[in-house]
Design a protein around this motif. Structure first.
Motif, PDB file in Angstrom:
ATOM      1  N   GLY A 129       0.738  -1.385   0.072  1.00  0.00           N
ATOM      2  CA  GLY A 129       0.152  -0.045  -0.021  1.00  0.00           C
ATOM      3  C   GLY A 129       0.853   1.375   0.093  1.00  0.00           C
ATOM      4  N   PRO A 130       0.176   2.416  -0.168  1.00  0.00           N
ATOM      5  CA  PRO A 130       1.200   3.450  -0.657  1.00  0.00           C
ATOM      6  C   PRO A 130       1.816   4.059   0.941  1.00  0.00           C
ATOM      7  CG  PRO A 130      -0.994   3.828  -1.527  1.00  0.00           C
ATOM      8  CD  PRO A 130      -0.970   2.512  -0.652  1.00  0.00           C
ATOM      9  N   ILE A 131       1.190   3.740   1.993  1.00  0.00           N
ATOM     10  CA  ILE A 131       1.943   4.287   3.383  1.00  0.00           C
ATOM     11  C   ILE A 131       2.958   3.133   3.717  1.00  0.00           C
ATOM     12  CG2 ILE A 131      -0.440   5.131   4.202  1.00  0.00           C
ATOM     13  CD1 ILE A 131      -0.862   2.672   5.992  1.00  0.00           C
ATOM     14  N   TRP A 132       3.155   2.175   2.867  1.00  0.00           N
ATOM     15  CA  TRP A 132       4.266   1.482   3.311  1.00  0.00           C
ATOM     16  C   TRP A 132       5.454   1.702   2.602  1.00  0.00           C
ATOM     17  CZ3 TRP A 132       4.506  -3.424   5.894  1.00  0.00           C
ATOM     18  CH2 TRP A 132       3.210  -4.008   6.501  1.00  0.00           C
ATOM     19  N   ARG A 133       6.575   1.700   3.089  1.00  0.00           N
ATOM     20  CA  ARG A 133       7.960   2.146   2.640  1.00  0.00           C
ATOM     21  C   ARG A 133       8.208   1.383   1.201  1.00  0.00           C
ATOM     22  NH1 ARG A 133      13.248   0.510   2.112  1.00  0.00           N
ATOM     23  NH2 ARG A 133      12.769  -1.410   3.407  1.00  0.00           N
ATOM     24  N   THR A 134       7.927   0.053   0.886  1.00  0.00           N
ATOM     25  CA  THR A 134       7.931  -0.723  -0.140  1.00  0.00           C
ATOM     26  C   THR A 134       6.592  -0.699  -0.835  1.00  0.00           C
ATOM     27  OG1 THR A 134       7.433  -2.662   1.035  1.00  0.00           O
ATOM     28  CG2 THR A 134       9.849  -2.332   0.803  1.00  0.00           C
ATOM     29  N   GLY A 135       5.907   0.092  -0.703  1.00  0.00           N
ATOM     30  CA  GLY A 135       4.704   0.106  -1.443  1.00  0.00           C
ATOM     31  C   GLY A 135       4.623   0.952  -2.683  1.00  0.00           C
ATOM     32  N   GLY A 136       3.391   0.992  -3.397  1.00  0.00           N
ATOM     33  CA  GLY A 136       3.135   1.697  -4.474  1.00  0.00           C
ATOM     34  C   GLY A 136       2.791   3.397  -4.312  1.00  0.00           C
ATOM     35  N   VAL A 137       2.810   4.066  -5.483  1.00  0.00           N
ATOM     36  CA  VAL A 137       2.794   5.423  -5.266  1.00  0.00           C
ATOM     37  C   VAL A 137       1.110   5.568  -5.369  1.00  0.00           C
ATOM     38  CG1 VAL A 137       3.123   7.874  -6.434  1.00  0.00           C
ATOM     39  CG2 VAL A 137       4.695   5.864  -6.687  1.00  0.00           C
ATOM     40  N   THR A 138       0.598   6.464  -4.484  1.00  0.00           N
ATOM     41  CA  THR A 138      -0.642   6.727  -4.412  1.00  0.00           C
ATOM     42  C   THR A 138      -1.559   7.248  -5.861  1.00  0.00           C
ATOM     43  OG1 THR A 138      -0.268   7.787  -2.136  1.00  0.00           O
ATOM     44  CG2 THR A 138      -2.763   8.076  -3.139  1.00  0.00           C
ATOM     45  N   PHE A 139      -0.762   8.067  -6.387  1.00  0.00           N
ATOM     46  CA  PHE A 139      -1.643   8.682  -7.592  1.00  0.00           C
ATOM     47  C   PHE A 139      -0.316   8.376  -8.573  1.00  0.00           C
ATOM     48  CE2 PHE A 139      -4.139  11.063  -4.600  1.00  0.00           C
ATOM     49  CZ  PHE A 139      -5.365  10.737  -4.945  1.00  0.00           C
ATOM     50  N   ALA A 140      -0.155   7.447  -9.196  1.00  0.00           N
ATOM     51  CA  ALA A 140       1.210   6.803  -9.753  1.00  0.00           C
ATOM     52  C   ALA A 140       0.972   7.639 -11.281  1.00  0.00           C
ATOM     53  CB  ALA A 140       1.315   5.370 -10.146  1.00  0.00           C
ATOM     54  N   ALA A 141       1.967   8.123 -11.652  1.00  0.00           N
ATOM     55  CA  ALA A 141       2.142   8.637 -13.035  1.00  0.00           C
ATOM     56  C   ALA A 141       1.938   7.736 -14.338  1.00  0.00           C
ATOM     57  CB  ALA A 141       3.351   9.757 -13.226  1.00  0.00           C
ATOM     58  N   ARG A 142       1.223   8.053 -15.342  1.00  0.00           N
ATOM     59  CA  ARG A 142       1.258   7.075 -16.393  1.00  0.00           C
ATOM     60  C   ARG A 142       1.606   7.691 -17.587  1.00  0.00           C
ATOM     61  NH1 ARG A 142       1.240   3.424 -13.384  1.00  0.00           N
ATOM     62  NH2 ARG A 142      -0.381   2.114 -12.487  1.00  0.00           N
ATOM     63  N   PRO A 143       2.245   6.878 -18.407  1.00  0.00           N
ATOM     64  CA  PRO A 143       2.689   7.517 -19.931  1.00  0.00           C
ATOM     65  C   PRO A 143       1.368   8.194 -20.411  1.00  0.00           C
ATOM     66  CG  PRO A 143       3.421   5.346 -19.544  1.00  0.00           C
ATOM     67  CD  PRO A 143       2.419   5.314 -18.454  1.00  0.00           C
ATOM     68  N   ARG A 144       1.638   9.509 -21.073  1.00  0.00           N
ATOM     69  CA  ARG A 144       0.543  10.157 -21.590  1.00  0.00           C
ATOM     70  C   ARG A 144       0.933  10.948 -22.796  1.00  0.00           C
ATOM     71  NH1 ARG A 144      -1.217  15.463 -18.222  1.00  0.00           N
ATOM     72  NH2 ARG A 144      -1.947  15.852 -19.974  1.00  0.00           N
ATOM     73  N   ASN A 145      -0.035  11.364 -23.899  1.00  0.00           N
ATOM     74  CA  ASN A 145       0.205  12.018 -24.824  1.00  0.00           C
ATOM     75  C   ASN A 145      -0.177  13.422 -24.821  1.00  0.00           C
ATOM     76  OD1 ASN A 145       0.658  12.835 -27.489  1.00  0.00           O
ATOM     77  ND2 ASN A 145      -0.904  11.644 -28.592  1.00  0.00           N
ATOM     78  N   TYR A 146       0.739  14.339 -24.967  1.00  0.00           N
ATOM     79  CA  TYR A 146       0.498  15.892 -24.492  1.00  0.00           C
ATOM     80  C   TYR A 146      -0.220  16.545 -25.769  1.00  0.00           C
ATOM     81  CZ  TYR A 146       2.507  15.364 -20.109  1.00  0.00           C
ATOM     82  OH  TYR A 146       2.865  14.996 -18.502  1.00  0.00           O
ATOM     83  N   GLU A 147       0.090  15.787 -27.057  1.00  0.00           N
ATOM     84  CA  GLU A 147      -0.275  16.630 -28.318  1.00  0.00           C
ATOM     85  C   GLU A 147      -1.630  17.405 -28.172  1.00  0.00           C
ATOM     86  OE1 GLU A 147      -0.196  13.996 -31.532  1.00  0.00           O
ATOM     87  OE2 GLU A 147       2.165  13.494 -31.395  1.00  0.00           O
ATOM     88  N   GLN A 148      -1.794  18.514 -28.948  1.00  0.00           N
ATOM     89  CA  GLN A 148      -2.958  19.273 -28.849  1.00  0.00           C
ATOM     90  C   GLN A 148      -3.268  19.411 -30.484  1.00  0.00           C
ATOM     91  OE1 GLN A 148      -2.456  23.028 -27.119  1.00  0.00           O
ATOM     92  NE2 GLN A 148      -1.389  22.360 -25.285  1.00  0.00           N
ATOM     93  N   LYS A 149      -4.593  19.348 -30.707  1.00  0.00           N
ATOM     94  CA  LYS A 149      -4.979  19.427 -32.119  1.00  0.00           C
ATOM     95  C   LYS A 149      -4.966  20.864 -32.631  1.00  0.00           C
ATOM     96  CE  LYS A 149      -8.973  18.349 -35.071  1.00  0.00           C
ATOM     97  NZ  LYS A 149      -8.153  18.078 -36.127  1.00  0.00           N
TER      98      LYS A 149
END
Length: 200
Positions: A74-94
């Motif tokens: 869980g996020p509160i553990w030292r070996t846990g995951g990130v609460t709101f983990a970043a994900r690959p995304r596309n920033y392109e604007q039309k």
């Protein structure tokens, strides 16, 4: 309209491409979209479901005196995951083709109005020596310049790449950020005609 060429002559270009009214909002939208499209967007972190392990309950539910725990990832553990983990995304604007063309016409027109556009018949150097290239630019009073040609020669490319305030680009691939950023734009007549054809 006619644009002066260094040496005394002039070159005729279309008013649509080089005499358009300035539209700050449109130029800002184009520059923002270009910079956004250049962002890599590959940032990634692991959430609690991505971290390896954590399947077994760390300790029994009651009787230990410690807080309840169902996973050690869980996020509160030292070996846990990130609460709101970043994900690959596309920033392109039309940006529509008509808007892009209109914004580029606005930028080129503003360069003409501000006397930032330096037109020459052709531009080349005898060898790839940076010192001689820099001296040639100093002789033309160009210290911060983008050189635009229909086709960049190898000597110009090699001689310019070590100068901090000098860049080169072919007319077909010149970007709006470079046009806005540099103090002067040195463009050859063939490149100017190619730009006019693209924006016409």
């Amino acid at each position: 309209m006619d644009i002066n060429i260094q040496g005394g002559s002039t070159v005729a270009v279309s008013d649509a491409a080089f005499s358009r009214d300035y539209n700050e909002t449109l130029v800002h939208q184009l520059v923002t979209a270009y910079l956004a499209g250049a962002r890599q967007g590959s940032k990634a972190q692991k959430s609690r479901s991505d971290v390896r392990g954590g399947g077994a309950k760390p300790w029994r539910q009651k009787g230990t005196g410690r807080a309840r725990a169902g996973t050690s990832r869980g996020p509160i553990w030292r070996t846990g995951g990130v609460t709101f983990a970043a994900r690959p995304r596309n920033y392109e604007q039309k940006l529509n083709k008509k808007m892009y063309r209109a914004a580029m016409q606005t930028i080129w027109s503003e360069l003409v109005r501000q006397d930032r556009l330096v037109v020459v018949e052709d531009f080349d150097v005898a060898d790839h020596k940076t010192k001689a290239f820099a001296a040639k630019l100093d002789g033309m009073d160009l210290n911060n310049v983008l050189i635009v040609d229909a086709e960049i020669s190898k000597n110009v490319y090699l001689a310019s790449r070590n100068l901090p305030n000098v860049a080169v680009a072919e007319a077909g691939s010149v970007d709006p950020v470079s046009l806005v950023s540099f103090e002067k734009i040195l463009v050859t007549v063939p490149a100017l005609k190619k730009v006019e054809e693209m924006l016409g």
